[in-house]
Write a protein that holds these residues in place. Structure first.
Motif, PDB file in Angstrom:
ATOM      1  N   VAL A 181      74.448 -74.429  33.858  1.00 14.90           N
ATOM      2  CA  VAL A 181      74.914 -73.443  32.881  1.00 14.90           C
ATOM      3  C   VAL A 181      73.864 -73.354  31.771  1.00 14.90           C
ATOM      4  CG1 VAL A 181      76.797 -72.706  31.392  1.00 14.90           C
ATOM      5  CG2 VAL A 181      77.279 -74.171  33.380  1.00 14.90           C
TER       6      VAL A 181
ATOM      7  N   ASP B 147      85.043 -72.863  35.560  1.00 12.96           N
ATOM      8  CA  ASP B 147      85.147 -71.418  35.322  1.00 12.96           C
ATOM      9  C   ASP B 147      86.078 -71.106  34.157  1.00 12.96           C
ATOM     10  OD1 ASP B 147      83.411 -70.923  37.354  1.00 12.96           O
ATOM     11  OD2 ASP B 147      84.920 -70.396  38.835  1.00 12.96           O
TER      12      ASP B 147
ATOM     13  N   GLY C 182      74.499 -69.192  41.892  1.00 19.87           N
ATOM     14  CA  GLY C 182      75.043 -70.515  41.587  1.00 19.87           C
ATOM     15  C   GLY C 182      74.726 -70.996  40.181  1.00 19.87           C
ATOM     16  N   GLN C 183      74.010 -70.237  39.392  1.00 13.35           N
ATOM     17  CA  GLN C 183      73.676 -70.623  38.017  1.00 13.35           C
ATOM     18  C   GLN C 183      74.458 -69.718  37.059  1.00 13.35           C
ATOM     19  OE1 GLN C 183      69.738 -69.795  35.900  1.00 13.35           O
ATOM     20  NE2 GLN C 183      69.566 -72.003  36.316  1.00 13.35           N
ATOM     21  N   TYR C 184      75.200 -70.367  36.163  1.00  8.78           N
ATOM     22  CA  TYR C 184      75.989 -69.620  35.171  1.00  8.78           C
ATOM     23  C   TYR C 184      75.092 -69.274  33.970  1.00  8.78           C
ATOM     24  CZ  TYR C 184      80.097 -71.221  37.753  1.00  8.78           C
ATOM     25  OH  TYR C 184      81.030 -71.479  38.719  1.00  8.78           O
TER      26      TYR C 184
ATOM     27  N   ALA D  90      76.789 -78.946  37.174  1.00  2.39           N
ATOM     28  CA  ALA D  90      76.594 -77.496  37.268  1.00  2.39           C
ATOM     29  C   ALA D  90      75.272 -77.100  36.618  1.00  2.39           C
ATOM     30  CB  ALA D  90      77.751 -76.763  36.586  1.00  2.39           C
TER      31      ALA D  90
ATOM     32  N   THR E 119      77.862 -64.528  33.605  1.00  2.00           N
ATOM     33  CA  THR E 119      77.499 -64.096  34.950  1.00  2.00           C
ATOM     34  C   THR E 119      77.158 -65.315  35.798  1.00  2.00           C
ATOM     35  OG1 THR E 119      75.154 -63.835  34.364  1.00  2.00           O
ATOM     36  CG2 THR E 119      76.598 -61.902  34.111  1.00  2.00           C
ATOM     37  N   ASN E 120      77.277 -65.119  37.087  1.00  2.00           N
ATOM     38  CA  ASN E 120      76.931 -66.185  38.034  1.00  2.00           C
ATOM     39  C   ASN E 120      75.804 -65.665  38.916  1.00  2.00           C
ATOM     40  OD1 ASN E 120      76.753 -68.140  40.041  1.00  2.00           O
ATOM     41  ND2 ASN E 120      78.968 -68.470  40.119  1.00  2.00           N
ATOM     42  N   GLU E 121      74.612 -66.182  38.685  1.00  2.00           N
ATOM     43  CA  GLU E 121      73.431 -65.716  39.402  1.00  2.00           C
ATOM     44  C   GLU E 121      72.927 -66.826  40.332  1.00  2.00           C
ATOM     45  OE1 GLU E 121      70.648 -64.566  36.452  1.00  2.00           O
ATOM     46  OE2 GLU E 121      72.000 -63.085  35.514  1.00  2.00           O
TER      47      GLU E 121
END
Length: 333
Positions: A286, A308, A327-329, A284, A323-325
């Motif tokens: 993050v 999540d 695909g990037q947390y 991921a 926040t999820n921008e």
């Protein structure tokens, strides 16, 4: 109407032979007997017309070829080339043949295994593959990893080759050691379980032993250097490819197998380290919005939980917003 005169078989035969230039058998005239000259002339003219008609209908192959030839020449402009009459092409063919023989010889001499077969490979929801080998040993592959292995092991050894990360559960067999070729390192075992991390982009090859005993060796031995290590359960062996050094230590990372189990343990671990581990395990992206947040500490254990859920727990623990921008947390105050 005048009645048609009957024509005997002998008369027909005599007429046919005279029309086609053959002498009449017996020397008689075809009109002898029942035929007069006018009738014979009429029949001869009719026969000649019929013969001319069928001659015109005959197929002339030479004429037909001359008619088709221009089209053949326009649609097939290429001429045949005798390849081996050309010196340059002869040399090129010999070079290609020599390289092919060398490649086959290298492969046969250094690789007794075959490419990975998709049959029998089980891939879970996380993209992790599980493979059972011919001897009953089990290999679990992390994502972006490859393994080469034979359909059947030889009578003297069990050899495989990996690229990436894999966890091995090797069936004991004292008569046939299990050998793993991992880039510049060779791992040899009799029966044990251990993890190998040998991604090509990394400068280190790492082996962590869960049970049994493992020997880690350099593929190319060097003088005045340690060329192999013996690892026991809980040990970690590292081969630094750039410095060509082997190092042995106790494994202090409780999450070294989290990519396989999805079990994560954090004990007063900085948020920076936590996020690095999550990015590795879940593939991921993050991050924190403020570098100050990297110093926050987390103590928690997650057993096969989705990403999540883990991020929500971190956000609630430290009163952060997630926040999820694209695909990037992002974790921020």
């Amino acid at each position: 109407m005048e009645k048609k005169k009957h024509i005997s078989d002998d008369a027909w035969e005599a007429i046919a032979k005279q029309l086609y230039g053959q002498e009449n058998v017996g020397g008689g005239s075809p009109a002898t007997g029942s035929w007069d000259a006018d009738q014979f002339a009429e029949i001869s003219e009719t026969a000649a017309q019929i013969d001319q008609y069928f001659n015109l209908k005959k197929f002339d192959a030479e004429v037909a070829y001359q008619q088709v030839r221009p089209r053949l020449e326009t649609t097939r402009p290429m001429r045949q080339i005798s390849w081996f009459n050309q010196p340059v092409l002869k040399i090129a063919a010999l070079v290609v043949f020599a390289l092919l023989l060398a490649s086959v010889g290298f492969y046969m001499g250094n690789h007794s295994w075959e490419n990975l077969r998709t049959a029998g490979v089980i891939v879970d929801d996380y993209g992790i593959s599980r493979i059972e080998l011919a001897d009953g040993s089990v290999v679990t592959l992390n994502r972006d990893s490859k393994i080469n292995y034979p359909e059947k092991f030889s009578a003297s050894a069990r050899e495989v080759e990996i690229e990436g990360e894999a966890f091995f559960e090797v069936q004991p067999d004292p008569t046939r050691p299990f050998v793993i070729h991992a880039r510049e390192a060779t791992i040899k075992v009799l029966g044990t379980s251990f993890n190998v991390n040998a991604y090509p982009q990394n400068n280190e090859i790492e082996v962590v032993v869960a049970s049994g005993k493992v020997q880690v060796s350099k593929t190319k031995a060097a003088t005045n250097q340690q060329n192999d290590l013996i690892l026991d359960p809980g040990d970690k062996g590292v081969f630094a490819t750039k410095s060509n050094e082997l190092r042995k230590s106790k494994n202090d990372n409780p999450n070294y197998l989290a990519w396989k189990t999805r079990d994560l343990i954090f004990d007063k671990t900085s948020l920076k380290e936590v996020l690095e581990q999550l990015n590795k395990v879940y593939r991921a992206q993050v991050r924190t919005a403020d570098p100050e947040l990297d110093q926050l500490l987390l103590t928690a254990r997650f057993e096969n939980r989705p990403l999540d859920f883990i991020l929500e727990v971190i956000a609630l623990t430290h009163n952060l917003e997630m926040t999820n921008e694209n695909g990037q947390y992002v974790l921020k105050k």
